[in-house]
Motif scaffolding. Structure first.
Motif, mmCIF file in Angstrom:
data_model
loop_
_atom_site.group_PDB
_atom_site.id
_atom_site.type_symbol
_atom_site.label_atom_id
_atom_site.label_comp_id
_atom_site.label_asym_id
_atom_site.label_seq_id
_atom_site.Cartn_x
_atom_site.Cartn_y
_atom_site.Cartn_z
ATOM 1 N N PRO A 47 0.836 -1.211 0.000
ATOM 2 C CA PRO A 47 0.000 0.000 0.000
ATOM 3 C C PRO A 47 0.867 1.256 0.000
ATOM 4 O O PRO A 47 2.039 1.211 0.364
ATOM 5 C CB PRO A 47 -0.770 -0.124 1.317
ATOM 6 C CG PRO A 47 0.156 -0.890 2.212
ATOM 7 C CD PRO A 47 0.840 -1.887 1.298
ATOM 8 N N ASP A 48 0.258 2.364 -0.414
ATOM 9 C CA ASP A 48 0.957 3.643 -0.376
ATOM 10 C C ASP A 48 0.906 4.254 1.019
ATOM 11 O O ASP A 48 1.773 5.040 1.385
ATOM 12 C CB ASP A 48 0.341 4.618 -1.384
ATOM 13 C CG ASP A 48 0.478 4.109 -2.806
ATOM 14 O OD1 ASP A 48 1.617 3.763 -3.196
ATOM 15 O OD2 ASP A 48 -0.538 4.052 -3.518
ATOM 16 N N VAL A 49 -0.126 3.923 1.760
ATOM 17 C CA VAL A 49 -0.305 4.460 3.105
ATOM 18 C C VAL A 49 -1.039 3.416 3.954
ATOM 19 O O VAL A 49 -1.847 2.651 3.438
ATOM 20 C CB VAL A 49 -1.067 5.808 3.079
ATOM 21 C CG1 VAL A 49 -2.473 5.644 2.581
ATOM 22 C CG2 VAL A 49 -1.038 6.495 4.426
ATOM 23 N N VAL A 50 -0.702 3.385 5.239
ATOM 24 C CA VAL A 50 -1.340 2.465 6.182
ATOM 25 C C VAL A 50 -2.063 3.304 7.222
ATOM 26 O O VAL A 50 -1.505 4.259 7.764
ATOM 27 C CB VAL A 50 -0.294 1.559 6.884
ATOM 28 C CG1 VAL A 50 -0.950 0.685 7.943
ATOM 29 C CG2 VAL A 50 0.443 0.716 5.860
ATOM 30 N N ILE A 51 -3.321 2.937 7.492
ATOM 31 C CA ILE A 51 -4.091 3.617 8.529
ATOM 32 C C ILE A 51 -4.439 2.584 9.581
ATOM 33 O O ILE A 51 -5.008 1.530 9.278
ATOM 34 C CB ILE A 51 -5.368 4.264 7.963
ATOM 35 C CG1 ILE A 51 -4.979 5.342 6.948
ATOM 36 C CG2 ILE A 51 -6.213 4.851 9.091
ATOM 37 C CD1 ILE A 51 -6.147 6.016 6.270
ATOM 38 N N ILE A 52 -4.079 2.882 10.820
ATOM 39 C CA ILE A 52 -4.337 1.979 11.937
ATOM 40 C C ILE A 52 -5.385 2.610 12.833
ATOM 41 O O ILE A 52 -5.226 3.736 13.293
ATOM 42 C CB ILE A 52 -3.052 1.692 12.742
ATOM 43 C CG1 ILE A 52 -1.996 1.065 11.834
ATOM 44 C CG2 ILE A 52 -3.365 0.801 13.939
ATOM 45 C CD1 ILE A 52 -0.650 0.863 12.499
ATOM 46 N N ASP A 53 -6.449 1.854 13.091
ATOM 47 C CA ASP A 53 -7.499 2.286 14.010
ATOM 48 C C ASP A 53 -7.360 1.437 15.265
ATOM 49 O O ASP A 53 -7.450 0.209 15.206
ATOM 50 C CB ASP A 53 -8.871 2.097 13.356
ATOM 51 C CG ASP A 53 -9.987 2.697 14.179
ATOM 52 O OD1 ASP A 53 -9.704 3.594 15.008
ATOM 53 O OD2 ASP A 53 -11.145 2.277 14.000
ATOM 54 N N THR A 54 -7.122 2.081 16.399
ATOM 55 C CA THR A 54 -6.871 1.347 17.630
ATOM 56 C C THR A 54 -7.449 2.095 18.818
ATOM 57 O O THR A 54 -7.524 3.325 18.803
ATOM 58 C CB THR A 54 -5.360 1.115 17.823
ATOM 59 O OG1 THR A 54 -5.130 0.377 19.014
ATOM 60 C CG2 THR A 54 -4.589 2.416 17.898
#
Length: 191
Positions: A47-54
């Motif tokens: 991926p170009d960007v990783v988004i983490i929801d925590t």
């Protein structure tokens, strides 16, 4: 079109975030991975960007993020309910580009992503420059060691030793540092 990977370790639905990003024109990768799968999924899907929801970044999440950052660095946005300063520092040290405490409006996603991407690009340039400087320093040390060998063994001046290395490099179509490494290897072999 940026490819976005969503990672979550919460039970809350992540669909709203996914839909908001898709509306902004980002390509959403099919897999919503868990933090433990982060290095593997990033390697596979690139991926170009990783988004983490925590809810709060766990030690495991940060460790997997640090591994990913070593092997395949990417801009990482982390959405969390935890505004603890130490957690934020730990997350940034593990490779998080932007740490956002919940309450984010979908309309603010695009500028936040742009800032994270710009910051990551700037850091990447710095990392590359640092690697280049470290490589040049290592080459300089090798060349200096090889010059000392020539100066000791052949009783040459420093200038003559360097000229000898340089001439050999030009004759063989190599870098001076490569010739210096060969000389040091031969010297070590003959000890």
């Amino acid at each position: 079109m940026l490819r976005v990977l969503l990672i979550t370790d919460t039970d809350k639905p992540i669909g709203d975030l996914r839909q908001a990003l898709a509306r902004l024109g980002y390509e959403m990768l099919a897999e919503v991975a868990t933090p433990t799968a982060l290095p593997r999924v990033v390697e596979e899907h690139r991926p170009d960007v990783v988004i983490i929801d925590t809810e709060s970044p766990s030690r495991d999440t940060l460790e997997h993020l640090a591994v990913m950052n070593e092997t395949a660095p990417r801009p990482v946005l982390m959405f969390s309910n935890d505004d603890d300063h130490q957690f934020i520092r730990d997350a940034v040290n593990a490779g998080v580009t932007a740490y956002l405490v919940e309450g984010l409006e979908p309309a603010r996603l695009a500028p936040i992503l742009e800032v994270a991407l710009a910051r990551f690009a700037h850091e990447e340039k710095l990392r590359n420059k640092l690697a280049q400087v470290e490589s040049e320093l290592a080459d300089r040390k090798v060349i200096d060691r090889a010059k000392r060998l020539l100066m000791d063994r052949r009783k040459m001046s420093e200038q003559d030793a360097y000229a000898t290395l340089r001439k050999r490099a030009m004759d063989q179509g190599m870098k001076v540092s490569e010739v210096a490494r060969q000389l040091i290897s031969m010297n070590d072999l003959l000890r």
